[in-house]
Design a protein around this motif. Structure first.
Motif, PDB file in Angstrom:
ATOM      1  N   GLU A   8      39.338  43.648  38.706  1.00  0.00           N
ATOM      2  CA  GLU A   8      38.645  42.838  39.706  1.00  0.00           C
ATOM      3  C   GLU A   8      39.566  41.746  40.249  1.00  0.00           C
ATOM      4  OE1 GLU A   8      34.077  43.176  37.975  1.00  0.00           O
ATOM      5  OE2 GLU A   8      35.372  41.552  37.287  1.00  0.00           O
ATOM      6  N   GLU A  11      41.940  43.275  42.709  1.00  0.00           N
ATOM      7  CA  GLU A  11      41.255  43.559  43.974  1.00  0.00           C
ATOM      8  C   GLU A  11      41.043  42.284  44.780  1.00  0.00           C
ATOM      9  OE1 GLU A  11      40.622  46.389  45.600  1.00  0.00           O
ATOM     10  OE2 GLU A  11      41.764  47.295  43.958  1.00  0.00           O
ATOM     11  N   LYS A  14      44.371  41.418  46.281  1.00  0.00           N
ATOM     12  CA  LYS A  14      44.669  42.288  47.422  1.00  0.00           C
ATOM     13  C   LYS A  14      43.891  41.873  48.673  1.00  0.00           C
ATOM     14  CE  LYS A  14      45.592  46.607  44.941  1.00  0.00           C
ATOM     15  NZ  LYS A  14      45.095  47.993  44.793  1.00  0.00           N
TER      16      LYS A  14
END
Length: 146
Positions: A8, A11, A14
């Motif tokens: 997580e 992500e 990103k």
């Protein structure tokens, strides 16, 4: 503050919701190997007496980005600057893509910008450590030779 699992957190990195420096990105990629805290504790306990090594990333400035070289990478210097006294700066006119296509033995992080980091590792980790999962933040395909 917000609790996140390693996948997580990556992500969120990103998607530019948060930022952490390259060493932490590398460690989050290593933590992705474990599905639970118990699994990590078991691994850590079993590996604890194996030993450690000191290493320092070496920055290679490329024409269109940076590569943090780590021990074992074919471009990592034989005598790295552990103290910062040598003021080592490695640079090349080549593009990151060319360096990746020419290479074969990787332990590096490719940094295109603050939120675009990729980890590439195909060496055997020492002291029974576990390599990070190879993660990238864009659609580049440098791992075709891994």
């Amino acid at each position: 503050f917000q609790w996140s699992s390693p996948p997580e957190a990556i992500e969120r990195f990103k998607s530019q919701e948060l930022w952490f420096p390259p060493p932490q990105f590398y460690e989050f990629c290593r933590l992705c190997n474990f599905s639970s805290l118990g699994e990590l504790q078991k691994f850590s306990s079993a590996r604890a007496l194996e030993g450690c090594e000191r290493w320092m990333p070496v920055m290679l400035n490329a024409a269109d980005g940076f590569i943090q070289l780590l021990p074992g990478d074919e471009l990592y210097p034989e005598d790295p600057d552990y103290t910062g006294e040598k003021k080592m700066i490695m640079s090349t006119d080549k593009k990151v893509e060319d360096l990746m296509k020419e290479g074969g033995i990787f332990h590096r992080m490719v940094i295109k910008n603050m939120n675009n980091i990729a980890v590439y590792v195909n060496i055997q980790a020492k002291y029974k450590h576990i390599n990070p999962l190879m993660m990238k933040c864009d659609d580049s395909d440098y791992n075709s030779r891994l």
